[in-house]
Design a protein around this motif. Structure first.
Motif, PDB file in Angstrom:
ATOM      1  N   SER A  94       0.669  -1.180  -0.152  1.00 45.03           N
ATOM      2  CA  SER A  94      -0.098   0.074  -0.127  1.00 45.03           C
ATOM      3  C   SER A  94       0.574   1.261  -0.010  1.00 45.03           C
ATOM      4  O   SER A  94       2.172   1.129   0.678  1.00 45.03           O
ATOM      5  CB  SER A  94      -0.426  -0.092   1.581  1.00 45.03           C
ATOM      6  N   GLU A  95       0.109   2.567  -0.708  1.00 43.95           N
ATOM      7  CA  GLU A  95       1.164   3.355  -0.784  1.00 43.95           C
ATOM      8  C   GLU A  95       1.223   3.638   1.187  1.00 43.95           C
ATOM      9  O   GLU A  95       2.256   4.582   1.433  1.00 43.95           O
ATOM     10  CB  GLU A  95       0.089   4.437  -1.344  1.00 43.95           C
ATOM     11  N   GLU A  96       0.374   3.703   1.490  1.00 47.59           N
ATOM     12  CA  GLU A  96       0.733   4.012   3.557  1.00 47.59           C
ATOM     13  C   GLU A  96       1.552   2.846   3.986  1.00 47.59           C
ATOM     14  O   GLU A  96       1.006   3.267   5.060  1.00 47.59           O
ATOM     15  CB  GLU A  96      -1.131   4.326   3.884  1.00 47.59           C
ATOM     16  N   MET A 116      -2.766  -1.205  -3.600  1.00 45.72           N
ATOM     17  CA  MET A 116      -2.978   0.078  -3.380  1.00 45.72           C
ATOM     18  C   MET A 116      -2.591   1.200  -3.566  1.00 45.72           C
ATOM     19  O   MET A 116      -1.798   1.505  -2.329  1.00 45.72           O
ATOM     20  CB  MET A 116      -4.241  -0.721  -3.139  1.00 45.72           C
ATOM     21  N   ASP A 117      -3.632   2.434  -3.640  1.00 40.78           N
ATOM     22  CA  ASP A 117      -3.501   3.316  -3.228  1.00 40.78           C
ATOM     23  C   ASP A 117      -4.676   3.451  -2.377  1.00 40.78           C
ATOM     24  O   ASP A 117      -5.162   4.127  -3.374  1.00 40.78           O
ATOM     25  CB  ASP A 117      -3.034   4.662  -4.336  1.00 40.78           C
ATOM     26  N   PRO A 118      -4.603   3.501  -1.014  1.00 39.54           N
ATOM     27  CA  PRO A 118      -5.941   3.256  -0.995  1.00 39.54           C
ATOM     28  C   PRO A 118      -6.837   4.340  -0.808  1.00 39.54           C
ATOM     29  O   PRO A 118      -8.169   4.499  -1.097  1.00 39.54           O
ATOM     30  CB  PRO A 118      -6.129   3.492   0.407  1.00 39.54           C
ATOM     31  N   LEU A 119      -6.934   6.311  -0.994  1.00 41.87           N
ATOM     32  CA  LEU A 119      -7.009   6.870  -0.703  1.00 41.87           C
ATOM     33  C   LEU A 119      -6.495   7.989  -1.926  1.00 41.87           C
ATOM     34  O   LEU A 119      -5.277   8.388  -1.669  1.00 41.87           O
ATOM     35  CB  LEU A 119      -7.401   7.764   0.376  1.00 41.87           C
ATOM     36  N   ASP A 120      -6.817   8.254  -3.495  1.00 40.39           N
ATOM     37  CA  ASP A 120      -6.037   8.780  -4.116  1.00 40.39           C
ATOM     38  C   ASP A 120      -6.946  10.541  -4.084  1.00 40.39           C
ATOM     39  O   ASP A 120      -8.106  10.652  -4.899  1.00 40.39           O
ATOM     40  CB  ASP A 120      -5.978   8.479  -5.599  1.00 40.39           C
TER      41      ASP A 120
HETATM   42 MG   LIG Z   1      -3.365   8.374  -1.719  1.00 40.67          MG
END
Ligand SMILES: [Mg+2]
Ligand SMILES: O=P(O)(O)OC[C@H]1O[C@](O)(COP(=O)(O)O)[C@@H](O)[C@@H]1O
Ligand SMILES: [Mg+2]
Length: 340
Positions: A94-96, A116-120
Motif C-alpha cells: 500500500s502507498e500508506e 493499492m493507493d487507498p485514497l487518491d
Molecule cells: Mg493516496
C-alpha cells in the motif's frame, strides 16, 4: 420517465470474463468482490465526511514524508482488514505502508498480490472534491512460502487487473482485466454497482490538458514548450486546449478517459527529494497505464512506456504523461526536443 434499467452487476460481468479464461478458478471474482465491499465502506465514510471525525491528519508521516490524512488511514485499514480475509491473496502493498503487507498465517493464502493507493487525491478530502482508490492486481510467481520483494517488483505489463474507484457526484468503479475497460456506477438505494460504461474507448486525441501549472518554473524546457504549445491558438488544430486540473489523479484521469486529453505530472526541480516527480509507479502510474492502454490510450514517463518500467523499490516515483494516444505521442516529441 423511468431511469435506465439497472442491469449487469460486477460479479456477473466478472463471471462473463471468467468464461473467456479457461484456467479461471473463480478466485479472482472472490477477491474482486471483497475489493468492492471495501470501497463501499470507504464511500459510506466519505459521504458523511464533515459529520464524522474523518477530516484532518492522523499526526503520522508516511514513507514519502507526507502527512497522513485520517481518511488515508481509514481507507488503508479497511482495505487491509477486508482483503487479508479474502483467502485469495498471498501479499499486499500500500502507498500508506513502507513494507510488503503479509497475510496472516491463520488465513488460507491465494495466488494474488494486491497493490493499492487507498485514497487518491488526499489534498481534496476535506474540501468535498472527488477522490478515489486505485488498485493493481498481480499473480505471484512461485507457489508457497513468504512472498519476496522480487515477486512484487515486476513491470506493469505483469498486472492481471487494474482500476480505480472514484468517489464523486456518483461513485464509480472502472477496471480492466486485459479485456477492455468497463465502468460501473453504484446505485445508492440498492447499494450495488451496475454496468454503466461498457468497453470504454479513449478518444485518440483530446482538447483538455491537466497539469499543476503552479510548478511551471520547475519543469524541464520540453514540458514548458509543450504546455505553451497547447495554449497557442490554432483553430485548425483544435488549439488552445482547455486546462482542467482537479488535483486528484483518479478524477483528472477519469475525465480524460471519457472526453480525451492528457494528464501530466512531470519530473520537476521543486523538491530535490523528488527528482522524478510526485506520483508512485506501483500504486498510481502502472495501474492507470494499464487502464489507459486497454482503452486505446497511452502512458509514458515522457520517454519510456510506463508498463515497461522495471521498478527498483516499492515506492519508486515516476513522471507521468497519460491519456489520448496522439496527445501522449506529441508530448513525447516535445520532451525529446523533436517538436517544432
Ligand atoms: Mg493516496
Ligand atoms: O497537489 P499536486 O502537487 O498538484 O499533486 C496532486 C497529485 O497528488 C495526488 O494527490 C497524489 O496522490 P495521493 O493523494 O494518493 O497522495 C494525486 O492524486 C494528484 O494528481
Ligand atoms: Mg494517489
Amino acid at each position: 420517465m423511468q431511469g435506465k434499467k439497472v442491469g449487469v452487476t460486477v460479479t456477473e460481468h466478472l463471471l462473463r470474463q471468467q468464461r473467456l479464461t479457461p484456467q479461471a478458478t473463480g478466485a479472482f471474482t472472490l477477491l474482486f468482490n471483497e475489493l468492492v465491499v471495501a470501497a463501499k465502506l470507504i464511500n459510506r465514510e466519505l459521504n458523511k465526511a464533515g459529520l464524522n471525525d474523518i477530516y484532518g491528519f492522523t499526526g503520522d508521516i508516511n514513507v514519502y514524508g507526507e502527512q497522513v490524512q485520517k481518511l488515508d488511514d481509514y481507507a488503508h485499514r479497511v482495505l487491509v482488514r477486508r482483503l487479508s480475509q479474502s483467502e485469495q491473496l498471498c501479499a499486499m502493498a500500500s502507498e500508506e505502508d513502507a513494507d510488503i503487507i503479509e497475510i496472516p498465517s491463520t488465513v488460507p493464502h491465494g495466488p494474488y498480490i494486491l497493490l493499492m493507493d487507498p485514497l487518491d487525491g488526499s489534498s481534496n478530502i476535506d474540501v468535498n472534491v472527488s477522490v478515489g482508490t486505485i488498485f493493481s492486481i498481480r499473480r505471484r510467481l512461485h507457489e508457497g512460502g513468504p512472498v519476496t520483494l522480487e515477486e512484487v517488483l515486476r513491470k506493469g505489463t505483469e498486472q492481471v487487473a487494474a482500476g480505480y474507484f472514484i468517489y464523486g457526484s456518483s461513485t464509480m468503479l472502472v477496471y480492466t482485466t486485459g479485456q477492455g475497460v468497463h465502468g460501473f456506477t453504484l446505485h445508492p438505494a440498492l447499494g450495488e454497482f451496475f454496468l454503466s460504461h461498457e468497453n470504454i474507448r479513449m478518444p485518440k486525441r483530446g482538447k483538455i490538458f491537466s497539469i499543476n501549472e503552479g510548478n511551471y518554473n520547475y519543469w524541464d524546457e520540453g514540458v514548458r514548450r509543450y504546455v505553451d504549445y497547447l495554449k497557442t491558438p490554432d483553430v485548425s488544430k483544435g488549439r488552445p486546449y482547455t486546462s482542467r486540473y482537479i488535483g486528484s489523479l483518479v478524477s483528472d484521469f477519469h475525465r480524460n478517459l471519457l472526453k480525451g486529453g492528457i494528464f501530466m505530472y512531470p519530473a520537476d526541480r521543486k523538491d530535490p527529494k523528488k527528482p522524478s516527480g510526485k506520483l508512485r509507479l506501483m500504486f498510481e502510474a502502472a495501474p492507470m497505464a494499464m487502464v489507459a492502454e486497454q482503452a486505446g490510450g497511452a502512458a509514458t514517463d515522457g520517454v519510456r512506456r510506463i508498463l515497461d518500467i522495471e521498478p527498483q523499490t516499492l515506492h519508486d516515483r515516476v513522471p507521468l504523461f497519460v491519456g489520448s494516444q496522439e496527445d501522449v505521442d506529441e508530448a513525447g516529441r516535445f520532451l525529446r526536443g523533436e517538436a517544432p
